[in-house]
Design an enzyme around this catalytic site. Structure first.
Site, PDB file in Angstrom:
ATOM      1  N   ASP A   1       0.688  -1.311   0.064  1.00  0.00           N
ATOM      2  CA  ASP A   1      -0.074   0.018  -0.084  1.00  0.00           C
ATOM      3  C   ASP A   1       0.630   1.285   0.086  1.00  0.00           C
ATOM      4  O   ASP A   1       2.205   1.086   0.197  1.00  0.00           O
ATOM      5  CB  ASP A   1      -0.972  -0.137   1.153  1.00  0.00           C
ATOM      6  CG  ASP A   1      -0.218  -0.540   2.358  1.00  0.00           C
ATOM      7  OD1 ASP A   1       0.828  -0.444   2.519  1.00  0.00           O
ATOM      8  OD2 ASP A   1      -1.118  -0.806   3.266  1.00  0.00           O
TER       9      ASP A   1
ATOM     10  N   ASP B   1      -7.318  -2.631  14.345  1.00  0.00           N
ATOM     11  CA  ASP B   1      -9.057  -2.719  14.009  1.00  0.00           C
ATOM     12  C   ASP B   1      -9.177  -3.917  13.279  1.00  0.00           C
ATOM     13  O   ASP B   1     -10.119  -4.483  12.849  1.00  0.00           O
ATOM     14  CB  ASP B   1      -9.595  -1.693  13.373  1.00  0.00           C
ATOM     15  CG  ASP B   1      -8.777  -1.131  12.070  1.00  0.00           C
ATOM     16  OD1 ASP B   1      -8.005  -1.947  11.657  1.00  0.00           O
ATOM     17  OD2 ASP B   1      -9.353  -0.504  11.263  1.00  0.00           O
TER      18      ASP B   1
ATOM     19  N   HIS C   1      -7.342  -4.700  10.389  1.00  0.00           N
ATOM     20  CA  HIS C   1      -7.079  -4.391   8.931  1.00  0.00           C
ATOM     21  C   HIS C   1      -5.877  -5.323   8.672  1.00  0.00           C
ATOM     22  O   HIS C   1      -5.123  -5.670   9.258  1.00  0.00           O
ATOM     23  CB  HIS C   1      -7.106  -3.219   8.432  1.00  0.00           C
ATOM     24  CG  HIS C   1      -5.886  -2.150   9.235  1.00  0.00           C
ATOM     25  ND1 HIS C   1      -5.922  -0.886   9.295  1.00  0.00           N
ATOM     26  CD2 HIS C   1      -4.580  -2.543   9.309  1.00  0.00           C
ATOM     27  CE1 HIS C   1      -4.793  -0.445   9.579  1.00  0.00           C
ATOM     28  NE2 HIS C   1      -3.819  -1.513   9.721  1.00  0.00           N
TER      29      HIS C   1
ATOM     30  N   GLU D   1      -9.905  -1.866   5.559  1.00  0.00           N
ATOM     31  CA  GLU D   1     -10.393  -1.564   6.899  1.00  0.00           C
ATOM     32  C   GLU D   1     -11.601  -2.521   6.938  1.00  0.00           C
ATOM     33  O   GLU D   1     -12.070  -2.876   5.990  1.00  0.00           O
ATOM     34  CB  GLU D   1     -10.724  -0.077   6.949  1.00  0.00           C
ATOM     35  CG  GLU D   1      -9.623   1.045   6.750  1.00  0.00           C
ATOM     36  CD  GLU D   1      -8.676   0.730   7.934  1.00  0.00           C
ATOM     37  OE1 GLU D   1      -8.867  -0.046   8.900  1.00  0.00           O
ATOM     38  OE2 GLU D   1      -7.603   1.774   7.918  1.00  0.00           O
TER      39      GLU D   1
HETATM   40  P1  PGA Z   1       2.262  -1.443  12.650  1.00  0.00           P
HETATM   41  O1  PGA Z   1       1.179  -1.494  11.726  1.00  0.00           O
HETATM   42  O2  PGA Z   1       3.018  -2.375  12.364  1.00  0.00           O
HETATM   43  O3  PGA Z   1       2.884  -0.225  12.714  1.00  0.00           O
HETATM   44  O4  PGA Z   1       1.580  -1.699  14.063  1.00  0.00           O
HETATM   45  C1  PGA Z   1       0.332  -2.847  11.468  1.00  0.00           C
HETATM   46  C2  PGA Z   1      -0.845  -2.561  10.506  1.00  0.00           C
HETATM   47  O5  PGA Z   1      -1.434  -1.499  10.471  1.00  0.00           O
HETATM   48  O6  PGA Z   1      -0.851  -3.253   9.274  1.00  0.00           O
END
Ligand code: PGA
Length: 241
Positions: free
Chosen positions: A66, A134, A136, A141
């Site tokens: 992404d 959450d 995702h 999301e």
């Molecule tokens: P993080 O993010 O590795 O910074 O905890 C994980 C994600 O949002 O997929």
């Protein structure tokens, strides 16, 4: 099928992830890469292994998950910049073999379709994933269709808050949209390696592994993938039965 590996902490999770990843670092392989705090320890180990053992990435391709909409690649928090700073600049992967979706352009949806076409031509052997608090995966999301392809999406409020730490803790600086591989795109990877560490991931980990397969928890779809390895530390595993 989810193969669950429990480890003590972030360092052990990174060691274990490197062990899994190492099997895929050979000529012709296609790596699906991720950004965020989670993969940093793994990337450090990949860089160390390249420098000390000469493991080569010259014939490896990569596709990232992404990118934020609106950030130029020169912005330090763009995922393009993140990948160069933390991995690509320290290994011998040719720039033309690396792919990060662009968050800039006239027609982001057309670019997203083209991204899926490129992945279809070079199917991903192993997709690295983190998980959002959450649930995702990439920027898919809660509520994202399980069969979605790469697309433009709005970030959830919780994600904007989670990512605020990278933008001077100023919520107004966090981009509100991203281009993300869809859940359908991610599910086409032959293997998936997901790492989750820290107590703020515990509920998402529980929902992913023990919850129903439901679009409310995007990661729950991984229960249907034939080859998933999930590495969790004690804190992230704390709500599992
Ligand atoms: P993080 O993010 O590795 O910074 O905890 C994980 C994600 O949002 O997929």
């Amino acid at each position: 099928m989810i193969n669950l590996i429990k480890v003590k902490d972030y360092e052990e999770a990174s060691d274990k992830a490197f062990e899994v990843m190492k099997k895929f670092i050979e000529p012709g392989k296609v790596l699906g890469l991720a950004t965020g705090s989670t993969p940093l320890g793994l990337y450090q180990r990949m860089v160390k292994d390249h420098k000390e053992n000469g493991t080569s990435y010259k014939q490896i391709k990569s596709f990232n998950l992404d990118e934020y909409v609106g950030l130029p690649i020169t912005h330090p928090e763009s995922y393009y910049a993140f990948m160069h700073r933390n991995l690509f600049d320290h290994i011998d992967i040719p720039e033309e073999n690396t792919h990060v979706p662009s968050g800039l352009g006239e027609d982001l949806e057309a670019q997203a379709r083209h991204y899926d076409e490129m992945i279809a031509e070079s199917p991903v052997d192993v997709q690295l994933l983190g998980i959002g608090s959450d649930g995702h995966i990439a920027f898919n999301e809660p509520g994202t269709a399980f069969d979605s392809g790469t697309h433009v999406t709005d970030l959830a409020e919780s994600t904007i808050k989670d990512n605020c730490r990278f933008f001077d803790n100023d919520i107004t600086k966090v981009p509100t949209q991203a281009v993300t591989q869809g859940i359908g795109t991610i599910m086409k990877a032959k293997s998936i390696l997901l790492i989750a560490t820290g107590a703020n991931k515990a509920q998402a980990v529980k929902d992913m592994i023990e919850g129903p397969i439901d679009e409310k928890c995007p990661a729950s779809i991984l229960q249907k993938h034939p080859d998933v390895t999930v590495i969790v530390d004690e804190a992230a595993a704390s709500l599992l039965k």
